[in-house]
Design a protein around this motif. Structure first.
Motif, PDB file in Angstrom:
ATOM      1  N   ARG A 637      59.337 -23.328  18.635  1.00 22.92           N
ATOM      2  CA  ARG A 637      58.757 -22.135  18.017  1.00 22.92           C
ATOM      3  C   ARG A 637      57.508 -21.677  18.760  1.00 22.92           C
ATOM      4  O   ARG A 637      56.578 -22.457  18.951  1.00 22.92           O
ATOM      5  CB  ARG A 637      58.412 -22.415  16.559  1.00 22.92           C
ATOM      6  CG  ARG A 637      59.626 -22.620  15.686  1.00 22.92           C
ATOM      7  CD  ARG A 637      59.251 -22.634  14.223  1.00 22.92           C
ATOM      8  NE  ARG A 637      60.450 -22.744  13.398  1.00 22.92           N
ATOM      9  CZ  ARG A 637      60.624 -22.153  12.246  1.00 22.92           C
ATOM     10  NH1 ARG A 637      59.659 -21.401  11.737  1.00 22.92           N
ATOM     11  NH2 ARG A 637      61.737 -22.297  11.567  1.00 22.92           N
ATOM     12  N   SER A 638      57.473 -20.425  19.099  1.00 24.52           N
ATOM     13  CA  SER A 638      56.250 -19.829  19.625  1.00 24.52           C
ATOM     14  C   SER A 638      55.151 -19.942  18.574  1.00 24.52           C
ATOM     15  O   SER A 638      55.390 -19.743  17.386  1.00 24.52           O
ATOM     16  CB  SER A 638      56.473 -18.357  19.967  1.00 24.52           C
ATOM     17  OG  SER A 638      57.482 -18.199  20.937  1.00 24.52           O
ATOM     18  N   GLY A 639      53.950 -20.272  19.032  1.00 25.26           N
ATOM     19  CA  GLY A 639      52.818 -20.331  18.115  1.00 25.26           C
ATOM     20  C   GLY A 639      52.789 -21.548  17.236  1.00 25.26           C
ATOM     21  O   GLY A 639      52.049 -21.568  16.245  1.00 25.26           O
ATOM     22  N   ASN A 640      53.584 -22.597  17.569  1.00 23.39           N
ATOM     23  CA  ASN A 640      53.514 -23.799  16.723  1.00 23.39           C
ATOM     24  C   ASN A 640      52.108 -24.379  16.730  1.00 23.39           C
ATOM     25  O   ASN A 640      51.675 -24.998  15.763  1.00 23.39           O
ATOM     26  CB  ASN A 640      54.564 -24.832  17.130  1.00 23.39           C
ATOM     27  CG  ASN A 640      54.416 -25.319  18.555  1.00 23.39           C
ATOM     28  OD1 ASN A 640      53.366 -25.752  18.992  1.00 23.39           O
ATOM     29  ND2 ASN A 640      55.505 -25.257  19.304  1.00 23.39           N
ATOM     30  N   ALA A 641      51.384 -24.194  17.835  1.00 30.88           N
ATOM     31  CA  ALA A 641      49.933 -24.394  17.876  1.00 30.88           C
ATOM     32  C   ALA A 641      49.327 -23.073  18.314  1.00 30.88           C
ATOM     33  O   ALA A 641      49.790 -22.469  19.287  1.00 30.88           O
ATOM     34  CB  ALA A 641      49.557 -25.508  18.844  1.00 30.88           C
ATOM     35  N   ARG A 642      48.300 -22.624  17.621  1.00 32.28           N
ATOM     36  CA  ARG A 642      47.742 -21.303  17.928  1.00 32.28           C
ATOM     37  C   ARG A 642      46.233 -21.305  17.806  1.00 32.28           C
ATOM     38  O   ARG A 642      45.647 -22.162  17.125  1.00 32.28           O
ATOM     39  CB  ARG A 642      48.352 -20.228  17.017  1.00 32.28           C
ATOM     40  CG  ARG A 642      48.166 -20.477  15.524  1.00 32.28           C
ATOM     41  CD  ARG A 642      48.969 -19.477  14.677  1.00 32.28           C
ATOM     42  NE  ARG A 642      50.400 -19.611  14.872  1.00 32.28           N
ATOM     43  CZ  ARG A 642      51.314 -18.802  14.328  1.00 32.28           C
ATOM     44  NH1 ARG A 642      50.929 -17.802  13.534  1.00 32.28           N
ATOM     45  NH2 ARG A 642      52.597 -18.982  14.549  1.00 32.28           N
ATOM     46  N   THR A 643      45.624 -20.338  18.474  1.00 35.17           N
ATOM     47  CA  THR A 643      44.184 -20.148  18.419  1.00 35.17           C
ATOM     48  C   THR A 643      43.890 -18.988  17.481  1.00 35.17           C
ATOM     49  O   THR A 643      44.368 -17.868  17.694  1.00 35.17           O
ATOM     50  CB  THR A 643      43.612 -19.829  19.814  1.00 35.17           C
ATOM     51  OG1 THR A 643      44.030 -20.847  20.723  1.00 35.17           O
ATOM     52  CG2 THR A 643      42.097 -19.756  19.778  1.00 35.17           C
ATOM     53  N   ILE A 644      43.106 -19.254  16.428  1.00 35.93           N
ATOM     54  CA  ILE A 644      42.780 -18.248  15.428  1.00 35.93           C
ATOM     55  C   ILE A 644      41.286 -17.953  15.536  1.00 35.93           C
ATOM     56  O   ILE A 644      40.450 -18.848  15.357  1.00 35.93           O
ATOM     57  CB  ILE A 644      43.150 -18.733  14.022  1.00 35.93           C
ATOM     58  CG1 ILE A 644      44.657 -19.042  13.959  1.00 35.93           C
ATOM     59  CG2 ILE A 644      42.770 -17.693  12.969  1.00 35.93           C
ATOM     60  CD1 ILE A 644      45.113 -19.675  12.666  1.00 35.93           C
ATOM     61  N   ALA A 645      40.956 -16.730  15.885  1.00 38.04           N
ATOM     62  CA  ALA A 645      39.566 -16.363  16.153  1.00 38.04           C
ATOM     63  C   ALA A 645      39.115 -15.237  15.232  1.00 38.04           C
ATOM     64  O   ALA A 645      39.910 -14.382  14.817  1.00 38.04           O
ATOM     65  CB  ALA A 645      39.398 -15.935  17.614  1.00 38.04           C
ATOM     66  N   ARG A 646      37.813 -15.236  14.952  1.00 41.38           N
ATOM     67  CA  ARG A 646      37.205 -14.238  14.062  1.00 41.38           C
ATOM     68  C   ARG A 646      36.770 -13.021  14.859  1.00 41.38           C
ATOM     69  O   ARG A 646      36.089 -13.131  15.888  1.00 41.38           O
ATOM     70  CB  ARG A 646      35.987 -14.848  13.367  1.00 41.38           C
ATOM     71  CG  ARG A 646      35.152 -13.884  12.558  1.00 41.38           C
ATOM     72  CD  ARG A 646      35.846 -13.435  11.292  1.00 41.38           C
ATOM     73  NE  ARG A 646      35.021 -12.485  10.547  1.00 41.38           N
ATOM     74  CZ  ARG A 646      35.401 -11.938   9.408  1.00 41.38           C
ATOM     75  NH1 ARG A 646      36.569 -12.249   8.873  1.00 41.38           N
ATOM     76  NH2 ARG A 646      34.616 -11.086   8.781  1.00 41.38           N
ATOM     77  N   VAL A 647      37.184 -11.840  14.394  1.00 43.87           N
ATOM     78  CA  VAL A 647      36.760 -10.584  14.996  1.00 43.87           C
ATOM     79  C   VAL A 647      36.221  -9.702  13.881  1.00 43.87           C
ATOM     80  O   VAL A 647      36.938  -9.370  12.930  1.00 43.87           O
ATOM     81  CB  VAL A 647      37.923  -9.884  15.721  1.00 43.87           C
ATOM     82  CG1 VAL A 647      37.509  -8.480  16.150  1.00 43.87           C
ATOM     83  CG2 VAL A 647      38.384 -10.696  16.923  1.00 43.87           C
ATOM     84  N   ASP A 648      34.957  -9.318  13.975  1.00 44.00           N
ATOM     85  CA  ASP A 648      34.353  -8.440  12.979  1.00 44.00           C
ATOM     86  C   ASP A 648      34.658  -6.980  13.304  1.00 44.00           C
ATOM     87  O   ASP A 648      34.645  -6.580  14.479  1.00 44.00           O
ATOM     88  CB  ASP A 648      32.836  -8.639  12.939  1.00 44.00           C
ATOM     89  CG  ASP A 648      32.463 -10.013  12.399  1.00 44.00           C
ATOM     90  OD1 ASP A 648      33.128 -10.484  11.469  1.00 44.00           O
ATOM     91  OD2 ASP A 648      31.516 -10.628  12.944  1.00 44.00           O
ATOM     92  N   GLY A 649      34.927  -6.205  12.279  1.00 43.01           N
ATOM     93  CA  GLY A 649      35.189  -4.780  12.483  1.00 43.01           C
ATOM     94  C   GLY A 649      36.548  -4.552  13.106  1.00 43.01           C
ATOM     95  O   GLY A 649      37.472  -5.364  12.985  1.00 43.01           O
TER      96      GLY A 649
END
Length: 771
Positions: A637-649
């Motif tokens: 599966r694509s994204g089985n490990a993923r980087t989740i980052a915060r973006v304001d606005g």
């Protein structure tokens, strides 16, 4: 008279047809300079292409081989199939002195030692670690589809080399792979059992390419590659000869490969033959007859298969018991029959119960909005066709028609899973389906999105993903479809030492109004480095994998790119090699991110995480990134490990890059987290302490929360010791956690969250200055 006319015209048509077929040039031919293999990479003036009536191979004498392997590798191959040459089918065929660990080599020499129309002998002389001389000899013979290979290893140094994994690697460019029989999981450092098969195979419908290496002791494999090794210890002055055979076939079966393997091992064998017919009594044009054999644990596993012609088939097999069934493209599986093969005897086995399959048309919609959504569809239960080009078990909705998927299934009872963002923002939905022969089955399935991640300002990307370059087998179209079905907010690609597909993928992402990050995985044999973003504006963005670590990092900085150390502790990981003084130019610290990888062992990811915590102990601000390292979206599966980052606005890629650089992100295999203090932020804490607050959610339930800090580490059982906080939450969907902390010095805190299926999320730190 009518019969004579028919015969005459049939003869004439056959003559015309045969004249139109290209015939392979007889004898063995040598071509110096750029290869004539279509899509080949051996394009230097020094390169050598050798061919006979069955196959062509190209040696990278001047061309730099992939993955930092020294010059002299076979980097291209083609087969003569149905009167014409295929395009390139090989990324690499080579001898490896010690698996995929770093290969320090100071000299390489390629020469033609014998050349005639009957036989050509190519000799490659290289070294390993300056002390071990390696002489690999390739013999191409006219009229033979076998490439004979032998390597002589001689230790000319003064130290003993213990437990070298010496053997041969086969890396194909397309199709599927099989073997060694008995293996079930990809990975490194695998030990062979005595009963395992001793060949590996790359194949598709119209070709097969095998490496025979009898007596192998160890093996490794992943998507697009298979390695067989014999463990060797070489004392000073020791010499060992290691022979292998490469076999090229123009049909996607193992029958001819099996017969050659039986001859190599001098094993007695019997044969199985018969016919395959439909229930109406019609011969199936190209039946595929599949043989399963039980392991010592009584597990039936795919052992061999043969492709018949006009219903008839035959195969040679070692003695034993087999479970056998037949299938064909567009048809269902027959019932299994069990047979016993005896040496010197032929077993007749016919099939007359094969039927055509049915068509499935599936529309996938969002449960709330009823709008089409991208989805991955998998067969969870139902008839399984073990030869992969005959029948798939994973499907995707279309790129140009979101939410719509059409595919064929064999007749039978099925359970299908349908998902978008499964394990992260949604659960899989299940469909029970009865497929009838030649039926059309139209279905609609709704997928419920339980969590709106991007709506809360968090954006997910899979920052390690391959298309169909080198050992990748995922065409650009399917890469985008798979990543969208994974619920990723950004499309990303990072192929080995190539951006050949990046612009095409960028255009596909634009067509769906999805942001795209262009990356590359620089792939020397001492450590792989993901670099992003790579500009697609026409300038030279190449990064030579043959230079030092410091030079690679400096070149990335010239491109204003981030540097990610990929899978740091596998055998060709940067940290692994650096700790063994095997990195050209030595250690260089100018990288940004350390990868948690979805394709490697938990143990190796724990090593990477532990090393990152040690950097944080020293206030060194390297941060985590996550990627699946998927090469084959049908298997993984694509994204089985993923980087989740915060973006304001409003979202921009520049803001996403900045969040990665500043550590305002985390890596997840499933659980999600919303911190009150931004990851990567430095906070000033009074002597009375502070509360570390955050909310965590999981579609599989939150099982455990751990807060790690200085002194935290993994024990031998993979459990965390020295944590600041740990508590079980028994699978709640959502949990707010507030942890009172009283740091006595400047330090850091990070989160480990585990869901009900054992999946982790690992955060970057919150830096604390104690007042």
């Amino acid at each position: 008279m009518k019969y004579v006319k028919i015969v005459f015209w049939s003869f004439l048509l056959s003559v015309v047809f045969s004249l139109n077929l290209q015939a392979a040039e007889p004898g063995v031919q040598v071509r110096k300079g750029p290869t004539d293999i279509v899509n080949g990479i051996a394009l230097a003036d020094e390169d050598i292409t050798v061919s006979n009536e069955f196959y062509k191979i190209a040696f990278a004498v001047g061309t730099t081989p992939p993955w930092g392997v020294p010059h002299g590798s076979i980097v291209d191959s083609a087969l003569f199939v149905d009167g014409e040459w295929t395009d390139n089918r090989t990324a690499l065929i080579d001898f490896l002195p010690h698996g995929w660990s770093a290969w320090p080599s100071e000299s390489q020499r390629t020469r033609i030692v014998e050349q005639s129309p009957d036989r050509v002998v190519i000799q490659i002389t290289r070294d390993y670690d300056a002390n071990i001389e390696l002489i690999t000899t390739y013999t191409v013979t006219s009229g033979s589809n076998i490439l004979d290979v032998s390597t002589r290893m001689t230790n000319r140094g003064e130290k003993t080399y213990e437990d070298l994994l010496a053997g041969y690697s086969l890396c194909t460019l397309s199709g599927y792979m099989f073997g060694p029989w008995g293996t079930v999981e990809r990975g490194y450092d695998q030990v062979a059992e005595e009963w395992f098969g001793d060949y590996v195979l790359g194949y598709d419908e119209h070709f097969a390419m095998a490496v025979h290496y009898p007596g192998f002791t160890d093996f490794a494999w992943g998507t697009g590659w298979r390695d067989l090794y014999r463990k060797q210890t070489l004392a000073p002055g020791d010499t060992v000869d290691l022979a292998a055979w490469i076999q090229f076939e123009d049909i996607g079966g193992t029958a001819k490969v099996m017969r050659h393997n039986l001859a190599l091992n001098e094993k007695p064998f019997g044969t199985v033959s018969g016919v395959v017919q439909t229930t109406e009594g019609n011969a199936v044009a190209e039946p595929v007859v599949i043989f399963e054999k039980a392991t010592p644990e009584a597990r039936d596993m795919l052992f061999a298969w043969t492709v018949g012609e006009n219903g008839a088939y035959e195969i040679a097999l070692e003695e034993g018991e087999y479970a056998v069934h037949a299938v064909a493209k567009g048809y269902s599986l027959t019932a299994k029959q069990r047979i016993t093969v005896s040496p010197g005897e032929n077993t007749l086995l016919d099939f007359n119960d094969i039927n055509k399959g049915g068509e499935v048309v599936l529309s996938v919609v969002d449960k709330k909005t009823q709008q089409p959504v991208d989805a991955r569809i998998e067969v969870v239960e139902g008839p399984e066709i073990l030869v992969e080009y005959v029948g798939a078990r994973t499907f995707f909705t279309e790129l140009d028609n979101p939410g719509l998927a059409g595919f064929q299934l064999a007749q039978g009872e099925y359970t299908l899973s349908v998902s978008n963002g499964a394990g992260f923002t949604a659960r899989e939905e299940m469909i029970n389906l009865s497929v009838v022969s030649e039926g059309r089955h139209e279905l609609v399935q709704a997928v419920e999105q339980l969590i709106d991640l991007s709506g809360s300002g968090w954006y997910a990307a899979d920052l390690h993903h391959h298309s169909d370059i080198l050992d990748g087998v995922t065409p650009p179209n399917y890469l985008v479809r798979s990543q969208l079905a994974g619920g990723l907010d950004i499309v990303f690609v990072s192929d080995h030492d190539s951006i050949a597909n990046n612009e095409q993928i960028a255009e596909m992402a634009r067509s769906r109004s999805v942001p795209f990050i262009s990356g590359i995985e620089v792939s020397p044999n001492w450590g792989h480095i993901n670099v992003l973003p790579i500009p697609l504006d026409g300038r030279d963005v190449s990064i030579d994998p043959g230079i030092t670590a410091g030079e690679i990092f400096a070149r990335a900085r010239e491109l204003d790119a981030l540097v990610i150390v990929a899978h740091p502790y596998i055998t060709y990981g940067y940290f692994h090699s650096a700790e063994r003084d095997m990195v050209p130019g030595g250690w260089d610290a100018d990288f940004d991110l350390i990868e948690i990888n979805g394709a490697i062992s938990t143990k190796d990811n724990h090593k990477a995480l532990q090393r990152t915590w040690e950097f944080w102990n020293n206030q060194e601000k390297y941060y985590l990134a996550g990627g699946s390292d998927v090469h084959d979206v049908w298997r993984y599966r694509s994204g089985n490990a993923r980087t989740i980052a915060r973006v304001d606005g409003d979202f921009t890629l520049e803001k996403y890059y900045q969040a990665l650089k500043q550590g305002n992100s985390y890596v997840s295999f499933g659980p999600l987290v919303y911190p009150e203090h931004a990851f990567g932020q430095t906070i000033h804490v009074p002597a009375s302490g502070f509360d570390l607050g955050f909310k965590t959610v999981s579609v599989h339930g939150v099982d455990k929360v751990t807060v790690v800090t200085e002194g935290s580490r993994f024990n031998d059982d993979g459990e965390i010791e020295g944590f600041a906080f740990q508590k079980n939450y028994d699978g709640v969907d959502e949990q707010y956690v507030s942890v009172p902390l009283t740091p006595k010095k400047n330090t850091w805190y990070a989160l480990i969250i585990e869901d009900g299926q054992g999946n982790w999320a690992m955060s970057n730190p919150i830096w604390v200055n104690a007042l």
